[in-house]
Each structure stands twice: as C-alpha cells, then as structure tokens.
Design a protein around this motif. Structure first.
Motif, PDB file in Angstrom:
ATOM      1  N   VAL A 239      15.240   5.068 -12.892  1.00 54.04           N
ATOM      2  CA  VAL A 239      16.127   3.956 -12.574  1.00 54.04           C
ATOM      3  C   VAL A 239      16.032   2.989 -13.751  1.00 54.04           C
ATOM      4  O   VAL A 239      14.939   2.572 -14.127  1.00 54.04           O
TER       5      VAL A 239
ATOM      6  N   CYS B  40      17.179  -0.584 -15.620  1.00 51.45           N
ATOM      7  CA  CYS B  40      17.731  -1.924 -15.474  1.00 51.45           C
ATOM      8  C   CYS B  40      18.342  -2.336 -16.803  1.00 51.45           C
ATOM      9  O   CYS B  40      17.675  -2.293 -17.839  1.00 51.45           O
ATOM     10  N   GLU B  41      19.599  -2.752 -16.767  1.00 58.66           N
ATOM     11  CA  GLU B  41      20.333  -3.067 -17.986  1.00 58.66           C
ATOM     12  C   GLU B  41      20.227  -4.539 -18.356  1.00 58.66           C
ATOM     13  O   GLU B  41      20.270  -5.411 -17.496  1.00 58.66           O
TER      14      GLU B  41
ATOM     15  N   TYR C 130      24.316  -3.786 -15.132  1.00 61.26           N
ATOM     16  CA  TYR C 130      24.236  -2.659 -14.212  1.00 61.26           C
ATOM     17  C   TYR C 130      22.812  -2.147 -14.065  1.00 61.26           C
ATOM     18  O   TYR C 130      21.986  -2.298 -14.959  1.00 61.26           O
ATOM     19  N   VAL C 131      22.569  -1.499 -12.917  1.00 64.44           N
ATOM     20  CA  VAL C 131      21.402  -0.641 -12.737  1.00 64.44           C
ATOM     21  C   VAL C 131      21.950   0.774 -12.854  1.00 64.44           C
ATOM     22  O   VAL C 131      22.966   1.108 -12.246  1.00 64.44           O
ATOM     23  N   HIS C 132      21.307   1.584 -13.664  1.00 66.62           N
ATOM     24  CA  HIS C 132      21.755   2.950 -13.902  1.00 66.62           C
ATOM     25  C   HIS C 132      20.739   3.937 -13.341  1.00 66.62           C
ATOM     26  O   HIS C 132      19.550   3.635 -13.240  1.00 66.62           O
TER      27      HIS C 132
ATOM     28  N   ARG D  98      26.266   4.717 -13.281  1.00 67.18           N
ATOM     29  CA  ARG D  98      26.102   3.369 -12.738  1.00 67.18           C
ATOM     30  C   ARG D  98      25.755   3.466 -11.264  1.00 67.18           C
ATOM     31  O   ARG D  98      26.435   4.139 -10.498  1.00 67.18           O
TER      32      ARG D  98
ATOM     33  N   ASN E 214      25.682  -6.240 -11.021  1.00 71.58           N
ATOM     34  CA  ASN E 214      25.296  -7.588 -10.619  1.00 71.58           C
ATOM     35  C   ASN E 214      26.569  -8.385 -10.350  1.00 71.58           C
ATOM     36  O   ASN E 214      27.252  -8.808 -11.273  1.00 71.58           O
TER      37      ASN E 214
ATOM     38  N   TRP F 280      19.234  -7.400 -14.706  1.00 68.17           N
ATOM     39  CA  TRP F 280      18.396  -6.775 -13.697  1.00 68.17           C
ATOM     40  C   TRP F 280      16.993  -6.583 -14.271  1.00 68.17           C
ATOM     41  O   TRP F 280      16.835  -6.417 -15.479  1.00 68.17           O
TER      42      TRP F 280
ATOM     43  N   ALA G 149      12.863  -2.778 -11.232  1.00 67.27           N
ATOM     44  CA  ALA G 149      13.192  -1.845 -10.150  1.00 67.27           C
ATOM     45  C   ALA G 149      11.935  -1.098  -9.733  1.00 67.27           C
ATOM     46  O   ALA G 149      11.240  -0.520 -10.564  1.00 67.27           O
TER      47      ALA G 149
ATOM     48  N   LEU H   7      14.865  -4.680  -6.341  1.00 69.65           N
ATOM     49  CA  LEU H   7      15.432  -5.020  -7.646  1.00 69.65           C
ATOM     50  C   LEU H   7      15.462  -6.532  -7.782  1.00 69.65           C
ATOM     51  O   LEU H   7      15.698  -7.249  -6.809  1.00 69.65           O
TER      52      LEU H   7
END
Length: 93
Positions: free
Chosen positions: A8, A10-11, A18-20, A30, A34, A58, A61, A73
C-alpha cells in the motif's frame, strides 16, 4: 503491506493525493483519493478547523495486526486518521 501481502503506497505529490495498491502482477492502481474538504460538510471539529485539505498527503498506512480487518490511514494536515474496513484477504490489495 496488506494481510494478503500487497503493498500500500501513500502518495505525496502535486494535485490530488492518492493511496495506491500494487497488484500481484506489478501494476499500480489507485485505491483512494484525498477528498477531505471540511469547509462545509459539518465534519470539522474542535481540534480540526474547517478547511480544504484535499492537497494534503497521505501517510502511515497500516493494517491492524490481529486479523487485518481495518486499514488505518492518516491525512498529514490536519492530522486526522481514517479507518477503512474490508475483507482485505480478498481483492486487489
């Protein structure tokens, strides 16, 4: 890492944050964006000022360790934590 072993990510970038996730085939997708605009939603509180936080990154996670049912998150500013439940052992994550 998700309970099934999927990373996971966190961008922290420009624009929408985004969380990818990463599939077992190595494809990035994606998972969440947020959309924390707390100016008019009524969800701002005593310690969270009403503001538009959509550009905040973000962070952190982590899945709860007992059975991995919850993904926690953080949105860095204003410093809020979100909890998402799901059957994490199935699916893309």
């Amino acid at each position: 890492m998700s309970p099934r072993g999927g990373p996971v990510l966190c961008e922290d970038g420009g624009g929408t944050e985004y969380v990818h996730g990463l599939t077992t085939d190595g494809e990035i997708f994606r998972f969440a964006s947020n959309d924390a605009d707390l100016r008019t939603s009524g969800t701002a509180g005593k310690n969270v000022p009403a503001n538009d936080y959509r550009g905040s990154e973000w962070a952190g996670a982590v899945f709860e360790p007992t059975n991995g049912s919850w993904l926690f998150l953080n949105i860095q500013s204003p410093g809020i934590t979100l909890a998402i439940t799901g059957p994490w052992r199935r699916g893309a994550l």
